[in-house]
Scaffold this motif. Structure first.
Motif, PDB file in Angstrom:
ATOM      1  N   MET A   1      12.607   5.943   7.055  1.00 34.90           N
ATOM      2  CA  MET A   1      12.341   4.534   7.367  1.00 34.90           C
ATOM      3  C   MET A   1      11.540   3.898   6.246  1.00 34.90           C
ATOM      4  SD  MET A   1      10.278   2.968  10.619  1.00 34.90           S
ATOM      5  CE  MET A   1      10.026   1.201  10.763  1.00 34.90           C
ATOM      6  N   LYS A   2      11.928   2.723   5.846  1.00 33.20           N
ATOM      7  CA  LYS A   2      11.212   2.008   4.807  1.00 33.20           C
ATOM      8  C   LYS A   2      10.433   0.842   5.393  1.00 33.20           C
ATOM      9  CE  LYS A   2      14.021   3.013   0.728  1.00 33.20           C
ATOM     10  NZ  LYS A   2      14.687   2.424  -0.449  1.00 33.20           N
ATOM     11  N   PHE A   3       9.313   0.583   4.770  1.00 32.16           N
ATOM     12  CA  PHE A   3       8.498  -0.586   5.126  1.00 32.16           C
ATOM     13  C   PHE A   3       8.346  -1.418   3.872  1.00 32.16           C
ATOM     14  CE2 PHE A   3       4.177  -2.440   5.270  1.00 32.16           C
ATOM     15  CZ  PHE A   3       4.393  -3.336   6.303  1.00 32.16           C
ATOM     16  N   ILE A   4       8.559  -2.727   3.980  1.00 33.56           N
ATOM     17  CA  ILE A   4       8.509  -3.584   2.800  1.00 33.56           C
ATOM     18  C   ILE A   4       7.557  -4.743   3.055  1.00 33.56           C
ATOM     19  CG2 ILE A   4       9.865  -4.911   1.128  1.00 33.56           C
ATOM     20  CD1 ILE A   4      12.338  -3.426   2.098  1.00 33.56           C
ATOM     21  N   PRO A   5       6.289  -4.607   2.621  1.00 35.17           N
ATOM     22  CA  PRO A   5       5.383  -5.748   2.725  1.00 35.17           C
ATOM     23  C   PRO A   5       5.649  -6.702   1.569  1.00 35.17           C
ATOM     24  CG  PRO A   5       4.228  -3.895   1.770  1.00 35.17           C
ATOM     25  CD  PRO A   5       5.636  -3.429   2.054  1.00 35.17           C
ATOM     26  N   ILE A   6       5.680  -7.996   1.834  1.00 38.12           N
ATOM     27  CA  ILE A   6       5.915  -8.947   0.759  1.00 38.12           C
ATOM     28  C   ILE A   6       4.932 -10.091   0.857  1.00 38.12           C
ATOM     29  CG2 ILE A   6       8.368  -8.409   0.557  1.00 38.12           C
ATOM     30  CD1 ILE A   6       8.955 -10.970   2.096  1.00 38.12           C
ATOM     31  N   THR A   7       4.671 -10.694  -0.276  1.00 41.23           N
ATOM     32  CA  THR A   7       3.798 -11.861  -0.321  1.00 41.23           C
ATOM     33  C   THR A   7       4.427 -12.899  -1.222  1.00 41.23           C
ATOM     34  OG1 THR A   7       2.555 -10.806  -2.112  1.00 41.23           O
ATOM     35  CG2 THR A   7       1.649 -10.621   0.103  1.00 41.23           C
ATOM     36  N   PHE A   8       4.135 -14.159  -0.928  1.00 42.46           N
ATOM     37  CA  PHE A   8       4.639 -15.265  -1.720  1.00 42.46           C
ATOM     38  C   PHE A   8       3.499 -16.206  -2.051  1.00 42.46           C
ATOM     39  CE2 PHE A   8       8.392 -14.049   0.711  1.00 42.46           C
ATOM     40  CZ  PHE A   8       9.374 -14.035  -0.263  1.00 42.46           C
ATOM     41  N   LEU A   9       3.650 -16.934  -3.128  1.00 40.96           N
ATOM     42  CA  LEU A   9       2.663 -17.961  -3.459  1.00 40.96           C
ATOM     43  C   LEU A   9       3.341 -19.175  -4.042  1.00 40.96           C
ATOM     44  CD1 LEU A   9      -0.414 -18.831  -4.380  1.00 40.96           C
ATOM     45  CD2 LEU A   9       0.565 -18.295  -6.594  1.00 40.96           C
ATOM     46  N   TYR A  89       6.757   6.047   0.426  1.00 40.85           N
ATOM     47  CA  TYR A  89       5.292   5.972   0.297  1.00 40.85           C
ATOM     48  C   TYR A  89       4.846   5.709  -1.139  1.00 40.85           C
ATOM     49  CZ  TYR A  89       0.506   7.657  -0.215  1.00 40.85           C
ATOM     50  OH  TYR A  89      -0.826   7.775  -0.543  1.00 40.85           O
ATOM     51  N   ASN A  90       5.468   6.359  -2.097  1.00 44.13           N
ATOM     52  CA  ASN A  90       5.044   6.202  -3.488  1.00 44.13           C
ATOM     53  C   ASN A  90       5.210   4.775  -3.981  1.00 44.13           C
ATOM     54  OD1 ASN A  90       4.176   8.846  -3.880  1.00 44.13           O
ATOM     55  ND2 ASN A  90       6.217   9.548  -4.473  1.00 44.13           N
ATOM     56  N   ASP A  91       6.162   4.056  -3.418  1.00 37.94           N
ATOM     57  CA  ASP A  91       6.332   2.651  -3.774  1.00 37.94           C
ATOM     58  C   ASP A  91       5.338   1.762  -3.028  1.00 37.94           C
ATOM     59  OD1 ASP A  91       8.528   3.227  -5.439  1.00 37.94           O
ATOM     60  OD2 ASP A  91       9.890   3.173  -3.726  1.00 37.94           O
ATOM     61  N   LEU A  92       4.988   2.149  -1.822  1.00 36.28           N
ATOM     62  CA  LEU A  92       4.144   1.308  -0.980  1.00 36.28           C
ATOM     63  C   LEU A  92       2.658   1.462  -1.251  1.00 36.28           C
ATOM     64  CD1 LEU A  92       5.896   1.868   2.461  1.00 36.28           C
ATOM     65  CD2 LEU A  92       6.030  -0.176   1.034  1.00 36.28           C
ATOM     66  N   LYS A  93       2.233   2.648  -1.607  1.00 40.57           N
ATOM     67  CA  LYS A  93       0.801   2.932  -1.699  1.00 40.57           C
ATOM     68  C   LYS A  93       0.124   2.046  -2.744  1.00 40.57           C
ATOM     69  CE  LYS A  93       1.104   6.591  -5.200  1.00 40.57           C
ATOM     70  NZ  LYS A  93       0.850   8.018  -5.494  1.00 40.57           N
ATOM     71  N   LEU A 183      -4.614  -8.275  -4.394  1.00 44.34           N
ATOM     72  CA  LEU A 183      -3.984  -7.259  -5.241  1.00 44.34           C
ATOM     73  C   LEU A 183      -2.794  -7.844  -5.996  1.00 44.34           C
ATOM     74  CD1 LEU A 183      -4.056  -4.236  -6.027  1.00 44.34           C
ATOM     75  CD2 LEU A 183      -2.462  -3.832  -4.139  1.00 44.34           C
ATOM     76  N   ASP A 184      -1.997  -8.647  -5.301  1.00 41.98           N
ATOM     77  CA  ASP A 184      -0.854  -9.331  -5.925  1.00 41.98           C
ATOM     78  C   ASP A 184       0.099  -8.367  -6.625  1.00 41.98           C
ATOM     79  OD1 ASP A 184      -0.484 -11.932  -5.336  1.00 41.98           O
ATOM     80  OD2 ASP A 184      -1.376 -12.757  -7.146  1.00 41.98           O
ATOM     81  N   LYS A 185       0.355  -7.244  -5.997  1.00 45.99           N
ATOM     82  CA  LYS A 185       1.250  -6.245  -6.579  1.00 45.99           C
ATOM     83  C   LYS A 185       2.636  -6.838  -6.796  1.00 45.99           C
ATOM     84  CE  LYS A 185       2.984  -1.542  -5.721  1.00 45.99           C
ATOM     85  NZ  LYS A 185       2.932  -0.383  -4.793  1.00 45.99           N
ATOM     86  N   ASN A 186       3.142  -6.645  -7.988  1.00 51.90           N
ATOM     87  CA  ASN A 186       4.467  -7.117  -8.399  1.00 51.90           C
ATOM     88  C   ASN A 186       4.584  -8.641  -8.421  1.00 51.90           C
ATOM     89  OD1 ASN A 186       5.377  -4.434  -8.680  1.00 51.90           O
ATOM     90  ND2 ASN A 186       5.915  -4.334  -6.504  1.00 51.90           N
ATOM     91  N   VAL A 187       3.460  -9.329  -8.529  1.00 50.63           N
ATOM     92  CA  VAL A 187       3.455 -10.789  -8.729  1.00 50.63           C
ATOM     93  C   VAL A 187       2.899 -11.024 -10.130  1.00 50.63           C
ATOM     94  CG1 VAL A 187       2.642 -13.010  -7.891  1.00 50.63           C
ATOM     95  CG2 VAL A 187       3.098 -11.155  -6.266  1.00 50.63           C
TER      96      VAL A 187
END
Length: 231
Positions: A1-9, A89-93, A183-187
């Protein structure tokens, strides 16, 4: 199962005071600091987690280094444990060696004694309407289902002000939303972080809403406007 948290600005120019002592006495928050940051504590139109969004953003602006070494570390520890249940997990942590983590530490080290955000009822209503729209129509972006932009929504009530909007998805807790936005990971432009920690546009009022979302479990809308011009 994958979990994908995302943020926008989008940034447009135009006692919940829990203590964190995990890093030792050097980074202990005083009662006065906690009280000062809790500008939303008596706000009837925000729930407890929405009040905490204002509270933790204010703590980060009060003392960035202290925030990084207390509440942010508490979040990272708990988040990384929770994410171990997912196969990506390695992508999410939160990786303490990557550029976003190290960059946040450096940026927060420059933050001390900034003006604090205060909650605003009208701005909260604006955030609520967009969060409701995203929830109802399974949207994950700044434009409303009827095509309105944040400028359209906010400037109707706050013409001539600087304004901004942060959107986060996947988190019900105030601390988690604030920490992930910082944190703004990948932004690449670090827009969320700049909005929360910035002073250039004199953003001072905030409206907040956390709501269930069909695609990401939860969404959080945080709208900002600048203080009115001095008369």
């Amino acid at each position: 199962m994958k979990f994908i948290p995302i943020t926008f600005l989008v940034f447009l120019f135009f006692s919940t005071a829990a203590k964190s002592q995990s890093a030792g006495s050097r980074y202990t928050w005083t009662e006065q600091e906690l009280e000062n940051a809790n500008t939303a504590k008596n706000t009837p139109y925000l729930n407890d987690e929405e009040k905490k969004i204002v509270f933790y953003m204010n703590l980060a602006r009060t003392d960035g280094t202290k925030f990084f070494n207390t509440f942010f570390q508490d979040f990272v520890n708990a988040y990384n444990i929770d994410m171990q249940r997912y196969n990506n997990y390695n992508d999410l942590k939160v990786n303490r060696k990557d550029k976003y983590y190290r960059g946040l530490q450096e940026d927060l080290a420059e933050i001390k004694g900034l003006p604090l955000f205060s909650p605003d009822e009208t701005l909260t209503w604006i955030a609520q309407q967009h969060a409701k729209d995203m929830s109802k129509n399974n949207l994950a972006g700044h434009n409303s289902s009827d095509g309105r932009t944040p400028v359209d929504r906010i400037s109707k009530y706050y013409a001539g002000r600087a304004m901004g909007e942060n959107l986060a998805f996947g988190f019900s807790k105030g601390l988690a939303n604030v920490c992930m936005l910082l944190l703004d990971k990948n932004v690449p432009d670090l827009g969320h972080r700049k909005t929360i920690l910035g002073t250039r546009y004199n953003l001072s009022l905030v409206g907040v809403n956390i709501r269930q979302h069909p695609g990401y479990k939860y969404c959080a809308a945080i709208d900002f406007v600048s203080a009115p011009a001095a008369q």
